[in-house]
Design a protein around this motif. Structure first.
Motif, PDB file in Angstrom:
ATOM      1  N   LEU A   8     -56.508  27.203   7.286  1.00 13.21           N
ATOM      2  CA  LEU A   8     -55.854  28.511   7.407  1.00 13.21           C
ATOM      3  C   LEU A   8     -56.926  29.593   7.458  1.00 13.21           C
ATOM      4  N   HIS A   9     -56.735  30.553   8.351  1.00 13.50           N
ATOM      5  CA  HIS A   9     -57.728  31.627   8.501  1.00 13.50           C
ATOM      6  C   HIS A   9     -57.124  32.963   8.065  1.00 13.50           C
ATOM      7  N   LEU A  51     -58.641  27.037   3.179  1.00 15.39           N
ATOM      8  CA  LEU A  51     -58.673  28.450   3.557  1.00 15.39           C
ATOM      9  C   LEU A  51     -60.095  28.757   4.013  1.00 15.39           C
ATOM     10  N   ARG A  52     -60.264  29.353   5.183  1.00 14.31           N
ATOM     11  CA  ARG A  52     -61.628  29.640   5.646  1.00 14.31           C
ATOM     12  C   ARG A  52     -61.682  31.047   6.228  1.00 14.31           C
ATOM     13  N   SER A  53     -62.444  31.935   5.581  1.00 17.28           N
ATOM     14  CA  SER A  53     -62.492  33.327   6.054  1.00 17.28           C
ATOM     15  C   SER A  53     -63.599  33.498   7.091  1.00 17.28           C
ATOM     16  N   ASN A  54     -63.451  34.488   7.909  1.00 19.60           N
ATOM     17  CA  ASN A  54     -64.521  34.865   8.830  1.00 19.60           C
ATOM     18  C   ASN A  54     -64.356  36.339   9.196  1.00 19.60           C
ATOM     19  N   ILE A  55     -65.468  37.038   9.181  1.00 21.31           N
ATOM     20  CA  ILE A  55     -65.430  38.475   9.440  1.00 21.31           C
ATOM     21  C   ILE A  55     -64.943  38.789  10.860  1.00 21.31           C
ATOM     22  N   PHE A  56     -65.028  37.797  11.732  1.00 24.94           N
ATOM     23  CA  PHE A  56     -64.600  38.004  13.124  1.00 24.94           C
ATOM     24  C   PHE A  56     -63.132  38.442  13.218  1.00 24.94           C
ATOM     25  N   ASP A  78     -70.333  30.281  16.136  1.00 20.11           N
ATOM     26  CA  ASP A  78     -70.128  29.189  15.177  1.00 20.11           C
ATOM     27  C   ASP A  78     -68.644  28.951  14.938  1.00 20.11           C
ATOM     28  N   LEU A  79     -67.921  30.048  14.763  1.00 21.80           N
ATOM     29  CA  LEU A  79     -66.479  29.944  14.575  1.00 21.80           C
ATOM     30  C   LEU A  79     -65.841  29.309  15.816  1.00 21.80           C
ATOM     31  N   PHE A  80     -66.297  29.745  16.977  1.00 19.65           N
ATOM     32  CA  PHE A  80     -65.766  29.197  18.224  1.00 19.65           C
ATOM     33  C   PHE A  80     -66.007  27.683  18.285  1.00 19.65           C
TER      34      PHE A  80
END
Ligand code: F6P
Ligand code: MG
Length: 480
Positions: A282-283, A356-361, A377-379
């Motif tokens: 989940l993002h 759960l994985r957050s990303n500033i993107f 990296d997220l991509f």
């Protein structure tokens, strides 16, 4: 890296951007001011209270600038790396004014600016001005929450139980049954998006409940005006067939907290129990976003609420206390339903099957067309996924770049670099709350404009603003 079609602008009187900037955002900021004002008044710590007053003033300034059509000012540094790119983009956009600016950029800026005010404080760094609203809307979804908990628990028992060896069911029948169930779970998850708080600024309990529950969903089926669910199901079924023992991850780019997160977890749990995924990532967002979006804290708060559901439902809210209302008690049976559900999700979370994985993107201001370049990296992670599910209106606007596409443009084209050949599979579950829409059959937009409240010949695509209609769009970027 952005689509070339003309963007939605707050200066366009035909667009929902116009109303958003002039009516909706000031209401949202007033709510925030009200919340922080009350929190300040409750504070026992004089330093914290003094700082609370400053924060209230800073939000009031923002509201003033917005309502008086001032320029968007550069964001103050709050130590996060995205500030620089926000400000560079602001400059590239020639320092626009609130009533004449790109809708997507300015709406993201609004929430990012709010976040800087709190981040730069000493006592209010972690404070979320929208948290109370988020939880109270979840609490008011009680009938649908209970109905879905019963359905989910029954389903899990069925999926985890041993199949009846005497029952003769053909593969084709099994497949058809599973496809139906998948569609039901996705439908639940889709319509959970209709109740976000940034749009429904004056929702009553009754309104919320009317938007939820199985009856509402059945009635709304015809309002899904483009639907690629079958293709998404087939992809997941085939992935399981081809790699039954291996890792198969599904990602969900979350939208709203409370009821929508609840139905996202219903979908996640279903996918895991049905073996359509072995892990669901989940993002969430890193900061309070578009009022009701999920932050990691909201995820914890939802699980806690379910863990102690009696407390959630039986403790009177501020309003109830003021009006002398005693909330209805939760029966033992109802309480057991929610405990069972909580246990299942807590176990999946503890087993690392729900992550759960957050990303500033996710809180950057631009289209997801920028994903491969801005967040490689997220991509790369998302390319490993069997399916990336994007929830809600804002995610959809970002997928297609929030520009004025012809509505018959194929979704695969409108997602640009995330389309065919990207290596990423995308499924958007979106109730329409903004102008942009793609993937429609020829003539559909015109037909809907002629319905009551659809916009008629005004030039406005009003039917697409209210969350009444939905689009379910899929593109297989891994297809050969
Ligand atoms: O268009 C109205 C709106 O509130 C926009 O702010 C935003 O795009 C969206 O709806 C928020 O909805 P969701 O929570 O579905 O992204
Ligand atoms: Mg949202």
């Amino acid at each position: 890296y952005d689509p070339q079609a003309p963007p939605c602008l707050t200066s366009d009187p035909l667009s929902f951007a116009w109303t958003s900037a002039r009516e909706r955002w000031p209401v949202i900021l007033t709510g925030a001011i009200d919340d922080i004002h009350k929190a300040t008044a409750r504070s026992q710590n004089p330093e914290e209270a003094a700082e609370g007053k400053k924060i209230t003033e800073a939000i009031a300034t923002l509201k003033y600038e917005l309502q008086h059509n001032r320029k968007l000012t550069p964001l103050p540094d709050d130590g996060q790396p995205d500030i620089k790119s926000y400000n560079e983009e602001l400059e590239k956009r020639s320092n626009p004014q609130w009533h004449g600016v790109n809708w997507l950029y300015s709406e993201c800026y609004l929430y990012r600016r709010l976040a800087t005010i709190f981040a730069n404080s000493t006592h209010w760094k972690q404070y979320d001005v929208f948290a109370k609203q988020k939880m109270s809307t979840f609490r008011s979804s009680r009938p649908a929450v209970l109905e879905l908990a019963a359905r989910y628990n029954e389903l899990v028992n069925q999926l985890d139980g041993k199949p009846d060896p005497t029952a003769e069911v053909s593969e084709a029948d099994k497949d058809a049954a599973e496809k139906l169930l998948f569609a039901e779970m996705c439908d639940i998850c889709l319509w959970g998006n209709a109740t976000d708080l940034s749009l429904l600024t004056n929702l009553t309990y009754d309104d919320i409940q009317k938007l939820q529950g199985s009856e509402a969903r059945k009635k709304n089926e015809k309002n899904i005006i483009t639907n690629d669910l079958d293709a998404a199901y087939t992809t997941l079924r085939d992935a399981r067939k081809n790699n039954p023992k291996g890792d198969r991850q599904i990602d969900i780019v979350l939208d709203n907290s409370g009821f929508e997160l609840y139905v996202d977890l219903i979908l996640a749990g279903y996918l895991l129990h049905a073996g359509l995924a072995t892990r669901v990532v989940l993002h969430p967002k890193n900061i309070p976003w578009f009022v009701s979006d999920v932050t990691p804290k909201d995820f914890g708060a939802l699980l806690n609420a379910l863990f102690d559901a009696k407390r959630l439902y039986e403790t009177p809210s501020e309003d109830e206390t003021a009006q002398g209302i005693t909330p209805n008690a939760l029966s033992d049976d109802q309480s057991i339903l929610l405990t069972e559900l909580f246990r299942d999700w807590a176990q999946l979370h503890a087993d690392g099957k729900i992550l759960l994985r957050s990303n500033i993107f996710w809180t950057a201001p631009g289209a997801y067309w920028r994903l491969p370049r801005v967040a490689p990296d997220l991509f790369a992670d998302l390319q490993q996924s069997e399916l990336v599910v994007f929830k809600g209106d804002l995610n959809y606007r970002k997928l297609v770049g929030d520009v004025l596409w012809d509505p018959t443009t194929p979704f695969a084209e409108a997602v640009g670099p995330l389309g065919p050949g990207s290596g990423m599979r995308t499924l958007a579950l979106r109730t329409c709350k903004a102008d942009v829409v793609v993937g429609l059959a020829k003539g559909k937009d015109e037909e809907l404009r002629q319905t009551e409240g659809g916009g008629g010949d005004s030039g406005q695509r009003k039917w697409a603003w209210s969350g009444k209609y939905a689009v379910v769009s899929f593109v297989d970027g891994k297809a050969k």
